[in-house]
Design a protein around this motif. Structure first.
Motif, PDB file in Angstrom:
ATOM      1  N   VAL A 162      -0.309  -2.601  -8.400  1.00 28.36           N
ATOM      2  CA  VAL A 162      -0.975  -3.844  -8.814  1.00 28.36           C
ATOM      3  C   VAL A 162      -1.890  -4.345  -7.697  1.00 28.36           C
ATOM      4  N   GLY A 250       1.457  -1.415   3.461  1.00 22.53           N
ATOM      5  CA  GLY A 250       2.631  -0.906   2.750  1.00 22.53           C
ATOM      6  C   GLY A 250       2.931   0.505   3.198  1.00 22.53           C
ATOM      7  N   LEU A 252       4.493   3.204   1.013  1.00 27.12           N
ATOM      8  CA  LEU A 252       5.097   3.916  -0.122  1.00 27.12           C
ATOM      9  C   LEU A 252       5.386   5.374   0.215  1.00 27.12           C
ATOM     10  N   PHE A 276       1.326 -10.838   3.405  1.00 28.81           N
ATOM     11  CA  PHE A 276       0.973 -12.052   2.644  1.00 28.81           C
ATOM     12  C   PHE A 276       1.599 -13.293   3.284  1.00 28.81           C
ATOM     13  N   ARG A 329       4.638   4.798 -13.848  1.00 32.77           N
ATOM     14  CA  ARG A 329       4.995   3.544 -14.523  1.00 32.77           C
ATOM     15  C   ARG A 329       3.721   2.757 -14.784  1.00 32.77           C
ATOM     16  N   PHE A 332       4.685  -3.908 -14.382  1.00 29.40           N
ATOM     17  CA  PHE A 332       5.639  -4.421 -13.407  1.00 29.40           C
ATOM     18  C   PHE A 332       7.046  -4.514 -14.007  1.00 29.40           C
TER      19      PHE A 332
HETATM   20  N1  LIG Z   1       2.101  -6.503   3.158  1.00 32.33           N
HETATM   21  C1  LIG Z   1       2.449  -7.324   2.186  1.00 32.33           C
HETATM   22  O1  LIG Z   1       2.541  -8.545   2.372  1.00 32.33           O
HETATM   23  C2  LIG Z   1       2.704  -6.767   0.824  1.00 32.33           C
HETATM   24  C3  LIG Z   1       2.848  -7.612  -0.289  1.00 32.33           C
HETATM   25  C4  LIG Z   1       3.000  -7.041  -1.571  1.00 32.33           C
HETATM   26  C5  LIG Z   1       3.062  -5.656  -1.683  1.00 32.33           C
HETATM   27  N2  LIG Z   1       2.974  -4.885  -0.555  1.00 32.33           N
HETATM   28  C6  LIG Z   1       3.032  -3.430  -0.640  1.00 32.33           C
HETATM   29  O2  LIG Z   1       2.002  -3.007  -1.503  1.00 32.33           O
HETATM   30  C7  LIG Z   1       2.409  -1.802  -2.112  1.00 32.33           C
HETATM   31  C8  LIG Z   1       2.152  -1.919  -3.595  1.00 32.33           C
HETATM   32  O3  LIG Z   1       2.985  -2.917  -4.125  1.00 32.33           O
HETATM   33  P1  LIG Z   1       2.859  -3.289  -5.653  1.00 32.33           P
HETATM   34  O4  LIG Z   1       3.844  -4.359  -5.899  1.00 32.33           O
HETATM   35  O5  LIG Z   1       1.434  -3.501  -5.995  1.00 32.33           O
HETATM   36  O6  LIG Z   1       3.369  -1.937  -6.304  1.00 32.33           O
HETATM   37  P2  LIG Z   1       3.555  -1.583  -7.853  1.00 32.33           P
HETATM   38  O7  LIG Z   1       2.551  -2.254  -8.676  1.00 32.33           O
HETATM   39  O8  LIG Z   1       4.998  -1.749  -8.150  1.00 32.33           O
HETATM   40  O9  LIG Z   1       3.149  -0.061  -7.865  1.00 32.33           O
HETATM   41  C9  LIG Z   1       3.982   0.955  -7.588  1.00 32.33           C
HETATM   42  C10 LIG Z   1       3.238   2.256  -7.876  1.00 32.33           C
HETATM   43  O10 LIG Z   1       2.906   2.870  -6.643  1.00 32.33           O
HETATM   44  C11 LIG Z   1       2.705   4.227  -6.872  1.00 32.33           C
HETATM   45  N3  LIG Z   1       3.319   4.986  -5.791  1.00 32.33           N
HETATM   46  C12 LIG Z   1       4.624   5.036  -5.449  1.00 32.33           C
HETATM   47  N4  LIG Z   1       4.789   5.860  -4.399  1.00 32.33           N
HETATM   48  C13 LIG Z   1       3.570   6.335  -4.102  1.00 32.33           C
HETATM   49  C14 LIG Z   1       3.098   7.246  -3.138  1.00 32.33           C
HETATM   50  N5  LIG Z   1       3.923   7.834  -2.273  1.00 32.33           N
HETATM   51  N6  LIG Z   1       1.782   7.518  -3.121  1.00 32.33           N
HETATM   52  C15 LIG Z   1       0.933   6.935  -3.983  1.00 32.33           C
HETATM   53  N7  LIG Z   1       1.316   6.073  -4.937  1.00 32.33           N
HETATM   54  C16 LIG Z   1       2.628   5.783  -4.988  1.00 32.33           C
HETATM   55  C17 LIG Z   1       3.384   4.558  -8.180  1.00 32.33           C
HETATM   56  O11 LIG Z   1       2.392   4.817  -9.145  1.00 32.33           O
HETATM   57  P3  LIG Z   1       2.269   6.248  -9.872  1.00 32.33           P
HETATM   58  O12 LIG Z   1       3.631   6.643 -10.263  1.00 32.33           O
HETATM   59  O13 LIG Z   1       1.370   5.882 -11.019  1.00 32.33           O
HETATM   60  O14 LIG Z   1       1.639   7.153  -8.868  1.00 32.33           O
HETATM   61  C18 LIG Z   1       4.103   3.269  -8.527  1.00 32.33           C
HETATM   62  O15 LIG Z   1       4.212   3.032  -9.895  1.00 32.33           O
HETATM   63  C19 LIG Z   1       3.868  -1.574  -1.728  1.00 32.33           C
HETATM   64  O16 LIG Z   1       3.914  -0.696  -0.628  1.00 32.33           O
HETATM   65  C20 LIG Z   1       4.313  -2.945  -1.291  1.00 32.33           C
HETATM   66  O17 LIG Z   1       5.386  -2.897  -0.383  1.00 32.33           O
HETATM   67  C21 LIG Z   1       2.790  -5.399   0.672  1.00 32.33           C
END
Ligand SMILES: NC(=O)c1ccc[n+]([C@@H]2O[C@H](COP(=O)([O-])OP(=O)(O)OC[C@H]3O[C@@H](n4cnc5c(N)ncnc54)[C@H](OP(=O)(O)O)[C@@H]3O)[C@@H](O)[C@H]2O)c1
Length: 337
Positions: A162, A250, A252, A276, A329, A332
């Motif tokens: 997202v 992040g 992942l 954030f 997926r 959310f």
């Molecule tokens: N720094 C901050 O303050 C902060 C705040 C919010 C989120 N984040 C980080 O931002 C990232 C995204 O969060 P989100 O909530 O947007 O996630 P999300 O919408 O839940 O998306 C997760 C998607 O990431 C993909 N994914 C998982 N492992 C992966 C990998 N090794 N390589 C590439 N794609 C992968 C998968 O998609 P597919 O199965 O379709 O490939 C999974 O469905 C996370 O790492 C989270 O911890 C950081």
């Protein structure tokens, strides 16, 4: 009251437990008590379960969950009479620490009233992701000049998340050249189909680096917005311009950034982390209000950015966790008490 808690560091599937808390929750003087309607399951929640528990010794556990939408059930005595919030209001807890539960007490300042046109499924995932994307772009602009950004291209990894889809949307809207990078071709296509003008390569394709270079169409890649880290970043490094910014937010893909010191030194890369959490004390209040209003506006205009991938009861939290980490997926994942 039921709540999901953790008393030791480890894999969420092993260390999280659903328990009954006997005490009736009460808001502190500057808090509101919120009955949770829907709580999001963020990757960050799982990361914290694995790596960062701070467990109060007196209680012996920490409650999990960080964002939720719910209904205000009670006001702390210093909040009463202020007129900003009343019992019955629908609010987003941003953040709402401990929101994988039937109810949670949060500081009144972090209870954001939700306009009626924004549904629970959007509200419960909106602000952390939106604010994170805005903070990443603020970080990028602090690191790379407008002139360099305008003439270059920006690579966005984890393109199916997202946050990354929000980034692609913002970059596109600002007229900047972006390149999405997802891990699977199915996800890459889904993201490209969702946003007109956005092009996305997939690391599962053997020629993905050539695809990225082709999408860049002669522009230098001057920035990477990365939530994957590890081997993917290592493979991106040869594609980057010297002096490029690597904005990391992040992990992942594992946790090591994937850029070695000789590259950082000799190619003068600039690395900036973004969380954030800084929004709460770094961003002026007027900009915060603007971010919140813009998030609600975007939710209304582009609901496809905020799909639902599954809703699970608290008792089924293990399935929710598995769903969050399942590949391909589309949407959310939430817990519904
Ligand atoms: N720094 C901050 O303050 C902060 C705040 C919010 C989120 N984040 C980080 O931002 C990232 C995204 O969060 P989100 O909530 O947007 O996630 P999300 O919408 O839940 O998306 C997760 C998607 O990431 C993909 N994914 C998982 N492992 C992966 C990998 N090794 N390589 C590439 N794609 C992968 C998968 O998609 P597919 O199965 O379709 O490939 C999974 O469905 C996370 O790492 C989270 O911890 C950081």
């Amino acid at each position: 009251m039921k709540a999901i808690v953790q008393s030791a560091l480890g894999e969420p599937a092993t260390v999280l437990k659903l328990i009954d808390i006997q005490d009736t929750p009460q808001p502190g003087p500057e808090e509101v008590l919120m009955d949770v309607k829907l709580a999001s399951v963020h990757h960050g929640d799982l990361g914290m379960t694995r790596f960062q528990p701070s467990i109060p010794e007196d209680v012996g556990y920490v409650r999990r969950g960080s964002e939720a939408v719910g209904i205000v059930r009670a006001l702390g005595f210093e909040v009463e009479g202020q007129g900003n919030l009343k019992v019955g209001d629908r609010v987003i807890g941003f953040p709402a620490l401990g929101s994988w539960a039937e109810s949670v007490a949060i500081p009144a300042l972090t209870a954001i009233p939700v306009p009626p046109e924004v549904g629970d499924e959007v509200a419960a995932q909106l602000l952390i992701n939106y604010v994170t994307a805005r903070m990443i772009l603020r970080g990028l602009r602090k690191t790379v000049s407008d002139e360099v950004l305008g003439g270059g291209a920006i690579l966005v990894t984890g393109a199916s998340t997202v946050v990354a889809r929000l980034l692609l949307h913002f970059l596109n809207k600002e007229g900047l050249k972006s390149i999405g990078l997802a891990r699977s071709a199915v996800s890459a296509k889904r993201v490209a189909d969702e946003q007109r003008g956005v092009q996305v390569a997939a690391t599962e394709d053997a020629d993905w680096q050539a695809q990225v270079t082709s999408i860049a169409a002669g522009r230098k890649i001057v920035g990477v917005l990365d939530c994957v880290s590890g081997a993917v970043v290592e493979d991106i490094v040869p594609l980057l311009a010297d002096d490029a910014a690597i904005i990391t937010y992040g992990a992942l893909g594992g946790g090591q950034l994937g850029v070695n010191l000789p590259n950082i030194i000799n190619r003068q890369f600039v690395i900036r982390g973004v969380t954030f959490g800084r929004w709460f004390y770094e961003v002026p209040r007027e900009e915060q209000i603007n971010d919140i209003q813009s998030a609600f506006k975007l939710a209304d205009e582009l609901p496809s950015l905020f799909k639902v991938g599954g809703i699970y009861s608290l008792a089924d939290f293990q399935q929710a966790i598995a769903a969050v980490e399942a590949p391909n997926r589309d949407g959310f994942v939430f817990l519904k008490p």
